[in-house]
Design a protein around this motif. Structure first.
Motif, PDB file in Angstrom:
ATOM      1  N   HIS A  90      22.009  25.561 -39.205  1.00  0.00           N
ATOM      2  CA  HIS A  90      22.089  25.688 -37.385  1.00  0.00           C
ATOM      3  C   HIS A  90      23.359  26.993 -36.854  1.00  0.00           C
ATOM      4  CE1 HIS A  90      24.440  22.136 -38.495  1.00  0.00           C
ATOM      5  NE2 HIS A  90      24.978  22.201 -37.197  1.00  0.00           N
ATOM      6  N   ARG A  91      24.117  26.738 -37.758  1.00  0.00           N
ATOM      7  CA  ARG A  91      24.790  27.072 -36.742  1.00  0.00           C
ATOM      8  C   ARG A  91      25.792  28.918 -38.394  1.00  0.00           C
ATOM      9  NH1 ARG A  91      28.260  25.089 -33.331  1.00  0.00           N
ATOM     10  NH2 ARG A  91      27.729  22.652 -34.691  1.00  0.00           N
ATOM     11  N   PRO A 139      17.143  24.299 -38.295  1.00  0.00           N
ATOM     12  CA  PRO A 139      17.691  23.337 -37.559  1.00  0.00           C
ATOM     13  C   PRO A 139      17.767  22.536 -38.091  1.00  0.00           C
ATOM     14  CG  PRO A 139      15.900  24.534 -36.104  1.00  0.00           C
ATOM     15  CD  PRO A 139      15.703  25.042 -38.336  1.00  0.00           C
ATOM     16  N   VAL A 141      18.880  19.936 -40.637  1.00  0.00           N
ATOM     17  CA  VAL A 141      20.661  19.709 -41.216  1.00  0.00           C
ATOM     18  C   VAL A 141      19.722  19.232 -42.659  1.00  0.00           C
ATOM     19  CG1 VAL A 141      22.033  18.029 -41.743  1.00  0.00           C
ATOM     20  CG2 VAL A 141      21.515  18.291 -39.707  1.00  0.00           C
ATOM     21  N   GLY A 169      27.270  21.600 -43.194  1.00  0.00           N
ATOM     22  CA  GLY A 169      28.400  21.464 -42.960  1.00  0.00           C
ATOM     23  C   GLY A 169      28.486  19.819 -43.670  1.00  0.00           C
ATOM     24  N   ASP A 170      29.738  19.474 -43.219  1.00  0.00           N
ATOM     25  CA  ASP A 170      30.424  18.528 -43.726  1.00  0.00           C
ATOM     26  C   ASP A 170      28.630  17.264 -43.785  1.00  0.00           C
ATOM     27  OD1 ASP A 170      31.660  19.078 -41.359  1.00  0.00           O
ATOM     28  OD2 ASP A 170      31.686  16.958 -40.968  1.00  0.00           O
ATOM     29  N   GLY A 171      28.683  17.360 -42.689  1.00  0.00           N
ATOM     30  CA  GLY A 171      27.512  16.373 -41.814  1.00  0.00           C
ATOM     31  C   GLY A 171      26.225  16.421 -43.105  1.00  0.00           C
ATOM     32  N   ALA A 172      26.222  17.207 -43.712  1.00  0.00           N
ATOM     33  CA  ALA A 172      24.530  17.854 -44.554  1.00  0.00           C
ATOM     34  C   ALA A 172      25.296  17.203 -45.827  1.00  0.00           C
ATOM     35  CB  ALA A 172      24.463  19.339 -44.332  1.00  0.00           C
ATOM     36  N   ASN A 199      33.879  21.087 -41.282  1.00  0.00           N
ATOM     37  CA  ASN A 199      34.764  21.530 -39.336  1.00  0.00           C
ATOM     38  C   ASN A 199      34.837  19.842 -39.023  1.00  0.00           C
ATOM     39  OD1 ASN A 199      31.957  20.226 -38.871  1.00  0.00           O
ATOM     40  ND2 ASN A 199      31.611  22.629 -37.719  1.00  0.00           N
ATOM     41  N   PHE A 201      33.286  17.278 -37.827  1.00  0.00           N
ATOM     42  CA  PHE A 201      32.369  16.854 -36.850  1.00  0.00           C
ATOM     43  C   PHE A 201      31.415  17.019 -37.129  1.00  0.00           C
ATOM     44  CE2 PHE A 201      36.413  17.298 -34.552  1.00  0.00           C
ATOM     45  CZ  PHE A 201      36.470  15.405 -33.940  1.00  0.00           C
ATOM     46  N   ALA A 202      29.967  16.138 -37.160  1.00  0.00           N
ATOM     47  CA  ALA A 202      29.176  16.288 -36.743  1.00  0.00           C
ATOM     48  C   ALA A 202      28.309  16.140 -35.858  1.00  0.00           C
ATOM     49  CB  ALA A 202      27.583  15.404 -38.620  1.00  0.00           C
ATOM     50  N   SER A 203      27.749  16.676 -34.875  1.00  0.00           N
ATOM     51  CA  SER A 203      27.937  16.574 -33.363  1.00  0.00           C
ATOM     52  C   SER A 203      28.998  16.494 -33.054  1.00  0.00           C
ATOM     53  CB  SER A 203      26.868  15.827 -32.699  1.00  0.00           C
ATOM     54  OG  SER A 203      26.799  14.997 -33.437  1.00  0.00           O
ATOM     55  N   HIS A 268      29.879  20.839 -30.087  1.00  0.00           N
ATOM     56  CA  HIS A 268      28.000  21.211 -30.918  1.00  0.00           C
ATOM     57  C   HIS A 268      27.159  22.792 -30.928  1.00  0.00           C
ATOM     58  CE1 HIS A 268      25.155  20.060 -33.661  1.00  0.00           C
ATOM     59  NE2 HIS A 268      24.604  19.948 -33.256  1.00  0.00           N
TER      60      HIS A 268
HETATM   61  C1  LIG Z   1      17.971  16.007 -40.976  1.00  0.00           C
HETATM   62  C2  LIG Z   1      18.707  15.863 -39.231  1.00  0.00           C
HETATM   63  N1  LIG Z   1      19.540  14.889 -38.440  1.00  0.00           N
HETATM   64  C3  LIG Z   1      19.842  15.647 -37.482  1.00  0.00           C
HETATM   65  C4  LIG Z   1      20.279  16.682 -36.724  1.00  0.00           C
HETATM   66  C5  LIG Z   1      20.528  16.689 -35.647  1.00  0.00           C
HETATM   67  N2  LIG Z   1      21.983  18.014 -35.964  1.00  0.00           N
HETATM   68  C6  LIG Z   1      21.963  18.635 -35.615  1.00  0.00           C
HETATM   69  S1  LIG Z   1      23.715  19.576 -36.243  1.00  0.00           S
HETATM   70  C7  LIG Z   1      23.738  18.255 -36.364  1.00  0.00           C
HETATM   71  C8  LIG Z   1      25.123  18.026 -36.679  1.00  0.00           C
HETATM   72  C9  LIG Z   1      25.943  18.531 -37.994  1.00  0.00           C
HETATM   73  O1  LIG Z   1      26.396  18.561 -38.706  1.00  0.00           O
HETATM   74  P1  LIG Z   1      26.882  19.281 -39.938  1.00  0.00           P
HETATM   75  O2  LIG Z   1      26.463  18.643 -41.022  1.00  0.00           O
HETATM   76  O3  LIG Z   1      28.263  18.944 -40.176  1.00  0.00           O
HETATM   77  O4  LIG Z   1      27.185  21.026 -39.230  1.00  0.00           O
HETATM   78  P2  LIG Z   1      27.906  21.193 -38.346  1.00  0.00           P
HETATM   79  O5  LIG Z   1      27.466  21.185 -36.798  1.00  0.00           O
HETATM   80  O6  LIG Z   1      29.693  21.182 -37.766  1.00  0.00           O
HETATM   81  O7  LIG Z   1      27.858  22.822 -38.639  1.00  0.00           O
HETATM   82  C10 LIG Z   1      22.603  17.451 -36.801  1.00  0.00           C
HETATM   83  C11 LIG Z   1      23.042  15.543 -36.611  1.00  0.00           C
HETATM   84  C12 LIG Z   1      19.143  17.544 -37.327  1.00  0.00           C
HETATM   85  N3  LIG Z   1      19.269  19.171 -37.303  1.00  0.00           N
HETATM   86  N4  LIG Z   1      18.909  17.428 -38.562  1.00  0.00           N
END
Ligand SMILES: Cc1ncc(C[n+]2csc(CCOP(=O)(O)OP(=O)(O)O)c2C)c(N)n1
Ligand SMILES: [Mg+2]
Length: 354
Positions: A90-91, A139, A141, A169-172, A199, A201-203, A268
């Protein structure tokens, strides 16, 4: 090393007030460094423009800005070629632009114009340009990571030494499919470079609220995969790690994992610095901004007398003019025809789309 140490980032990488000094550029080619500076400026200014235009109400799609994280994509792209297969999320404006994706194509895409890189059908989170090897951002994740792994398998079967790159990202890292991808890539020795932009953060959620540690390379090590944890705001460090990982993958040495520690300067989604999806951000940003990947490269060049601050200012203006001109072209481009709305949804057997 205690078990706790293994969970945490090494070398003070998570300390916002560390890594402020100019980066080490010994042994680097001056022309390459200037090109990389320019590439980072293009990304930064393109994203600043997108942020301004979201504020102005001209861009209607969600835009996730990676301002502050530019050195990662620029470093990783440096050993890549157009036949490699790169995937983002997404970024991904930086991933797309650093490979040579066009600013015109990006601006037209976020404006939904037919001259956009996805013909105006995708917006900020669905970028694509096969001519530079950018095979897509999505988008959901973690969703592009197994696809990149499959592209690595295809590259291996093709036998031409191409590699796949997966940015996430770290959230992924909290998605199961990512761990399955690491396992498969290692088991089959696939030429995949996993690039984790940590980074923190996840959102709006800090990693300390989501994981028992903040080191993400630990997951790669658990698979026995070569892993780097480094300053993602150091374009030279990123370049050297990417060169080594890509060389290993092209030579049949299997996958690598690069954890690039960084920080996003904007919230975010959207242009604001003070908010993350409606939640107020902390004060860390002021300190993290001193770990600026652009400023630390300019500082290193200036310290050696290779590039004056005046030359940097002139380059800045030149890039800004290019960005402004690209925006003007995108704004006057037409929208796609309504009749084309269902085009590009399916690839047809034998070629073409529907
Ligand atoms: C499977 C899924 N869960 C939740 C979301 C909502 N969402 C979009 S971006 C994001 C945060 C992702 O964080 P990270 O992977 O660290 O990437 P960053 O935004 O820090 O670049 C979330 C929870 C999504 N798009 N897909
Ligand atoms: Mg993150």
């Amino acid at each position: 090393m205690t078990e706790h140490d293994a969970l945490m980032l090494p070398d003070h990488l998570d300390q916002p007030d560390a890594y402020r000094a100019p980066i080490a550029i010994d042994g680097a080619d001056l022309e390459v460094l200037i090109e990389q500076l320019r590439a980072m400026l293009v990304i930064r200014k393109a994203e600043e423009k997108i942020g301004d235009m979201v504020t102005a109400g001209k861009i209607r799609c969600p835009a996730h800005l990676g301002i502050g994280q530019e050195a990662i994509a620029v470093g990783v792209s440096s050993p890549l070629r157009a036949s490699d297969r790169v995937f983002g999320a997404h970024r991904s404006h930086s991933h797309f632009l650093a490979l040579g994706g066009s600013v015109d194509g990006l601006f037209a895409e976020v404006l939904g114009r037919v001259t956009g890189s996805s013909k105006g059908m995708g917006g900020s989170m669905h970028l694509f340009d096969q001519t530079v090897g950018f095979l897509g951002s999505v988008p959901i994740v973690g969703a592009s990571v197994p696809v990149a792994t499959g592209a690595g398998l295809a590259a291996k079967m093709d036998g031409r030494g191409d590699v796949a790159v997966s940015y996430f990202g770290d959230g992924a890292m909290e998605e199961g499919a990512l761990h399955e991808s690491l396992n498969l890539a290692m088991a089959l020795q696939l030429p995949v470079i996993f690039v984790c932009e940590n980074n923190f953060f996840a959102s709006h959620l800090h990693i300390s609220l989501r994981q028992p540690g903040n080191s993400l390379a630990r997951f790669a090590r658990a698979h026995g995969m070569p892993a780097y944890a480094l300053d993602g705001n150091d374009v030279r460090a990123m370049t050297l790690a990417a060169e080594e990982a890509v060389q290993r993958a092209r030579a049949g040495g299997g996958p690598s994992f690069i954890e690039a520690v960084t920080y996003r300067w904007r919230g975010h989604v959207g242009p604001r610095e003070d908010m993350d999806v409606g939640v107020r951000r902390g004060d860390d940003l002021v300190i993290w901004k001193q770990r600026d990947p652009v400023g630390r490269l300019v500082g290193a060049l200036a310290a050696r007398g290779w590039f004056s601050h005046d030359a940097a200012a002139a380059l800045d203006r030149e890039v800004q003019d290019e960005i402004d001109a690209a925006w003007q072209r995108a704004e006057v481009a037409p929208f796609p025809e309504t009749a084309a709305l269902l085009d590009l949804v399916y690839a047809l057997p034998g070629g073409g789309t529907r």
